[in-house]
Design a protein around this motif. Sequence first.
Motif, PDB file in Angstrom:
ATOM      1  N   THR A  55      12.393  39.473 -12.916  1.00 37.11           N
ATOM      2  CA  THR A  55      13.204  39.403 -11.698  1.00 37.11           C
ATOM      3  C   THR A  55      12.519  40.125 -10.548  1.00 37.11           C
ATOM      4  OG1 THR A  55      15.210  39.360 -13.066  1.00 37.11           O
ATOM      5  CG2 THR A  55      15.479  39.836 -10.727  1.00 37.11           C
ATOM      6  N   GLY A  56      11.902  41.247 -10.852  1.00 34.26           N
ATOM      7  CA  GLY A  56      11.219  42.005  -9.812  1.00 34.26           C
ATOM      8  C   GLY A  56      10.057  41.227  -9.200  1.00 34.26           C
ATOM      9  N   VAL A  57       9.245  40.577 -10.041  1.00 34.56           N
ATOM     10  CA  VAL A  57       8.130  39.780  -9.523  1.00 34.56           C
ATOM     11  C   VAL A  57       8.656  38.598  -8.719  1.00 34.56           C
ATOM     12  CG1 VAL A  57       6.098  38.430 -10.147  1.00 34.56           C
ATOM     13  CG2 VAL A  57       6.651  40.494 -11.429  1.00 34.56           C
ATOM     14  N   ALA A  58       9.771  38.004  -9.157  1.00 30.49           N
ATOM     15  CA  ALA A  58      10.364  36.892  -8.417  1.00 30.49           C
ATOM     16  C   ALA A  58      10.855  37.356  -7.043  1.00 30.49           C
ATOM     17  CB  ALA A  58      11.511  36.282  -9.220  1.00 30.49           C
ATOM     18  N   ILE A  59      11.484  38.507  -6.992  1.00 27.35           N
ATOM     19  CA  ILE A  59      11.914  39.066  -5.702  1.00 27.35           C
ATOM     20  C   ILE A  59      10.704  39.332  -4.817  1.00 27.35           C
ATOM     21  CG2 ILE A  59      13.012  41.063  -4.592  1.00 27.35           C
ATOM     22  CD1 ILE A  59      14.814  41.318  -7.034  1.00 27.35           C
ATOM     23  N   PHE A  60       9.646  39.826  -5.427  1.00 25.06           N
ATOM     24  CA  PHE A  60       8.424  40.145  -4.693  1.00 25.06           C
ATOM     25  C   PHE A  60       7.846  38.902  -4.005  1.00 25.06           C
ATOM     26  CE2 PHE A  60       3.819  41.425  -4.673  1.00 25.06           C
ATOM     27  CZ  PHE A  60       3.961  42.523  -3.848  1.00 25.06           C
ATOM     28  N   SER A  61       7.943  37.747  -4.650  1.00 25.51           N
ATOM     29  CA  SER A  61       7.402  36.520  -4.067  1.00 25.51           C
ATOM     30  C   SER A  61       8.198  36.050  -2.855  1.00 25.51           C
ATOM     31  CB  SER A  61       7.361  35.409  -5.120  1.00 25.51           C
ATOM     32  OG  SER A  61       8.671  35.020  -5.490  1.00 25.51           O
ATOM     33  N   CYS A  62       9.422  36.532  -2.688  1.00 25.66           N
ATOM     34  CA  CYS A  62      10.254  36.153  -1.541  1.00 25.66           C
ATOM     35  C   CYS A  62      10.055  37.067  -0.334  1.00 25.66           C
ATOM     36  CB  CYS A  62      11.734  36.168  -1.939  1.00 25.66           C
ATOM     37  SG  CYS A  62      12.169  34.953  -3.200  1.00 25.66           S
ATOM     38  N   THR A  68       5.990  30.186  -0.157  1.00 30.28           N
ATOM     39  CA  THR A  68       5.765  31.097  -1.296  1.00 30.28           C
ATOM     40  C   THR A  68       7.059  31.510  -2.013  1.00 30.28           C
ATOM     41  OG1 THR A  68       5.710  32.975   0.236  1.00 30.28           O
ATOM     42  CG2 THR A  68       3.614  31.976  -0.347  1.00 30.28           C
ATOM     43  N   PRO A  69       8.215  31.586  -1.359  1.00 31.22           N
ATOM     44  CA  PRO A  69       9.441  31.887  -2.128  1.00 31.22           C
ATOM     45  C   PRO A  69       9.773  30.831  -3.180  1.00 31.22           C
ATOM     46  CG  PRO A  69       9.805  32.363   0.178  1.00 31.22           C
ATOM     47  CD  PRO A  69       8.482  31.668   0.084  1.00 31.22           C
ATOM     48  N   LEU A  70       9.234  29.615  -3.046  1.00 29.48           N
ATOM     49  CA  LEU A  70       9.500  28.577  -4.039  1.00 29.48           C
ATOM     50  C   LEU A  70       8.962  28.959  -5.410  1.00 29.48           C
ATOM     51  CD1 LEU A  70       8.674  25.390  -1.913  1.00 29.48           C
ATOM     52  CD2 LEU A  70      10.942  26.295  -2.494  1.00 29.48           C
ATOM     53  N   PHE A  71       7.906  29.789  -5.437  1.00 29.54           N
ATOM     54  CA  PHE A  71       7.334  30.199  -6.721  1.00 29.54           C
ATOM     55  C   PHE A  71       8.288  31.080  -7.519  1.00 29.54           C
ATOM     56  CE2 PHE A  71       3.571  29.032  -4.318  1.00 29.54           C
ATOM     57  CZ  PHE A  71       2.798  28.377  -5.258  1.00 29.54           C
ATOM     58  N   SER A  72       9.284  31.666  -6.860  1.00 32.76           N
ATOM     59  CA  SER A  72      10.224  32.535  -7.574  1.00 32.76           C
ATOM     60  C   SER A  72      11.024  31.757  -8.619  1.00 32.76           C
ATOM     61  CB  SER A  72      11.164  33.218  -6.588  1.00 32.76           C
ATOM     62  OG  SER A  72      11.929  32.261  -5.878  1.00 32.76           O
ATOM     63  N   LYS A  73      11.285  30.477  -8.357  1.00 31.31           N
ATOM     64  CA  LYS A  73      12.021  29.673  -9.332  1.00 31.31           C
ATOM     65  C   LYS A  73      11.206  29.489 -10.604  1.00 31.31           C
ATOM     66  CE  LYS A  73      14.676  26.366  -8.207  1.00 31.31           C
ATOM     67  NZ  LYS A  73      15.246  25.071  -7.759  1.00 31.31           N
ATOM     68  N   LEU A  74       9.905  29.304 -10.461  1.00 31.71           N
ATOM     69  CA  LEU A  74       9.046  29.177 -11.639  1.00 31.71           C
ATOM     70  C   LEU A  74       8.950  30.497 -12.396  1.00 31.71           C
ATOM     71  CD1 LEU A  74       6.140  27.030 -10.122  1.00 31.71           C
ATOM     72  CD2 LEU A  74       8.029  26.239 -11.561  1.00 31.71           C
ATOM     73  N   ALA A 131      25.136  36.114  -6.900  1.00 32.78           N
ATOM     74  CA  ALA A 131      25.302  37.518  -7.294  1.00 32.78           C
ATOM     75  C   ALA A 131      25.780  38.389  -6.144  1.00 32.78           C
ATOM     76  CB  ALA A 131      23.981  38.070  -7.815  1.00 32.78           C
ATOM     77  N   GLY A 132      25.944  37.800  -4.986  1.00 31.06           N
ATOM     78  CA  GLY A 132      26.437  38.568  -3.845  1.00 31.06           C
ATOM     79  C   GLY A 132      25.388  39.486  -3.252  1.00 31.06           C
ATOM     80  N   VAL A 133      24.157  39.009  -3.122  1.00 27.92           N
ATOM     81  CA  VAL A 133      23.080  39.815  -2.581  1.00 27.92           C
ATOM     82  C   VAL A 133      23.260  39.956  -1.075  1.00 27.92           C
ATOM     83  CG1 VAL A 133      20.594  39.968  -2.234  1.00 27.92           C
ATOM     84  CG2 VAL A 133      21.512  39.087  -4.387  1.00 27.92           C
ATOM     85  N   SER A 134      23.162  41.161  -0.589  1.00 26.57           N
ATOM     86  CA  SER A 134      23.256  41.421   0.853  1.00 26.57           C
ATOM     87  C   SER A 134      22.218  42.461   1.241  1.00 26.57           C
ATOM     88  CB  SER A 134      24.653  41.914   1.234  1.00 26.57           C
ATOM     89  OG  SER A 134      24.940  43.132   0.565  1.00 26.57           O
ATOM     90  N   LEU A 135      21.751  42.366   2.468  1.00 24.71           N
ATOM     91  CA  LEU A 135      20.734  43.279   2.960  1.00 24.71           C
ATOM     92  C   LEU A 135      21.243  44.051   4.162  1.00 24.71           C
ATOM     93  CD1 LEU A 135      17.502  41.098   2.815  1.00 24.71           C
ATOM     94  CD2 LEU A 135      18.193  42.885   1.245  1.00 24.71           C
ATOM     95  N   PRO A 136      20.798  45.319   4.295  1.00 26.18           N
ATOM     96  CA  PRO A 136      21.150  46.097   5.499  1.00 26.18           C
ATOM     97  C   PRO A 136      20.317  45.633   6.685  1.00 26.18           C
ATOM     98  CG  PRO A 136      19.721  47.393   4.069  1.00 26.18           C
ATOM     99  CD  PRO A 136      19.982  46.101   3.348  1.00 26.18           C
ATOM    100  N   ARG A 160      19.421  32.032  -2.800  1.00 23.42           N
ATOM    101  CA  ARG A 160      19.219  30.658  -3.245  1.00 23.42           C
ATOM    102  C   ARG A 160      18.395  30.561  -4.511  1.00 23.42           C
ATOM    103  NH1 ARG A 160      16.675  25.777   0.513  1.00 23.42           N
ATOM    104  NH2 ARG A 160      16.860  24.117  -1.065  1.00 23.42           N
ATOM    105  N   TYR A 161      17.321  31.331  -4.606  1.00 23.80           N
ATOM    106  CA  TYR A 161      16.387  31.184  -5.717  1.00 23.80           C
ATOM    107  C   TYR A 161      16.609  32.171  -6.853  1.00 23.80           C
ATOM    108  CZ  TYR A 161      13.889  28.448  -2.201  1.00 23.80           C
ATOM    109  OH  TYR A 161      13.565  27.524  -1.219  1.00 23.80           O
ATOM    110  N   ILE A 162      17.222  33.327  -6.565  1.00 29.46           N
ATOM    111  CA  ILE A 162      17.328  34.372  -7.585  1.00 29.46           C
ATOM    112  C   ILE A 162      18.778  34.801  -7.798  1.00 29.46           C
ATOM    113  CG2 ILE A 162      16.616  36.704  -8.242  1.00 29.46           C
ATOM    114  CD1 ILE A 162      14.127  36.295  -6.529  1.00 29.46           C
ATOM    115  N   GLY A 163      19.474  35.110  -6.703  1.00 30.82           N
ATOM    116  CA  GLY A 163      20.817  35.677  -6.813  1.00 30.82           C
ATOM    117  C   GLY A 163      21.794  34.743  -7.489  1.00 30.82           C
ATOM    118  N   ALA A 164      21.787  33.490  -7.096  1.00 31.84           N
ATOM    119  CA  ALA A 164      22.700  32.491  -7.686  1.00 31.84           C
ATOM    120  C   ALA A 164      24.137  32.991  -7.689  1.00 31.84           C
ATOM    121  CB  ALA A 164      22.248  32.117  -9.092  1.00 31.84           C
TER     122      ALA A 164
END
Length: 436
Positions: free
Chosen positions: A195-202, A176-182, A251-256, A245-249
């Motif tokens: 962007t929010g809906v794309a993040i939601f799919s991941c 399902t994260p593959l749909f974020s690219k579309l 952007a330096g995304v990091s999670l706690p 991989r699919y959204i940040g490209a």
Amino acid sequence: MATVTTTHQICAVRRFKPSFAAVKGVHLQRSHDRLSTSLLHGCSSSLLISTVPSLSYIQPRPIRRRLSATGESGQGEGNSNNGSSEVSIQAGFSQLGKLVNFFESNFLPLALVGGIIFGLLNPTPGCLAHKYSFSKFSTFGIFFISGLVLRTKELSAAMEAWPAGVFGLSSILLLTPLFSKLIMQVQLVPPEFVTGVAIFSCMPTTLSSGVTLTQLVGGNSALALAMTVVSNLLGIIIVPLSLSRYIGAGAGVSLPTKELFKSLISTLLVPLVLGKILRETSSGVAEFVDKNRKTFSVISALLLSLVPWMQVSRSRSLLLSVKAEAFALAVFIGVVLHVTLLAANAIALRVLLATSGGGKDSVFAKKEYTRAVILVASQKTLPVMVAVTEQLGGALGESGLLVLPCVASHINQIIIDSVLVNWWRKKDQVNEAKDL
């Protein structure tokens, strides 16, 4: 002398007004009087004349008929009125029963819609509930109830259905994260909506609604719980990779990671284990829960409706500030995403059934497993998405605008799946009626 005597007798009889009981007695004895009349043909004329008055007095019978007719008519009208009242009362109970059945069958979507409306009309209670972390309590309660209603045989059945579980996890975290690219190809202002809906799919699957809906439709709740817990735990590692991989490209995304892991343990595993321990250590509790599973499902639905109520209350000001067309398009994208995931998972399960031989004993042929996979693997969690966006620090846009379409997507997916669950339940009832 006999004639005079008879005349006096006739006058006395005419002046005499007998009671109704006497008339009734005379009427009831008419057959006896007829017999007496036939015997009198051979008697003298004086005796015959003296007998005439008593025979002629049978004439009040029509009066009795009129009286009885009047009484019967009144009684008939009373019975008619009572009958119509009973019919109206029965019709009222019938309508009430239909209304109760409607609320029972559609309780979850009605609760969600009610929470949304209440949050829009009066956001203050929802904001206060969010401030005091009611969402954590509601999630804790949902998984505690899941532990209470979880039977041991369902756990063993979930172990047997591991192929279905593996597919569900693969769909949630890898496919399902593959749909974020579309989704990211859609141009929309503000861009945070897309962007929010794309993040939601991941995101991993929902923390509670998938399990609740699986219980309502009679699916294997243990399998749904296993996919929920494992996908959210693995999501701590996989979600950052998918976003980068699919959204940040870059952007330096990091999670706690550490904080998210602790939160998932405390809100998922701990209440689930506590509920299961309470069930296994007390036979009385287990018996009570089994007898009232429908009531516990309603409580879970109420607790679930608290999450969109609080999210809508928090986001009300942002919702009113954006353009309706842009927001509606973002909501539509979320609906298309969820319907696509439902269809893709259902088709994939059919393909797996065909490749596995298509036998009735196959895991992919049993509806209690396939329904659990379709529901859980097609949903995405909102609380984890909110936690992720809050930790992004604005790297992908303003967090409030990122979350807003996802709130609508979260609510829509639950409503759509509630309709699907109700359709499945009605279908099962029809099939059971045919079998009988």
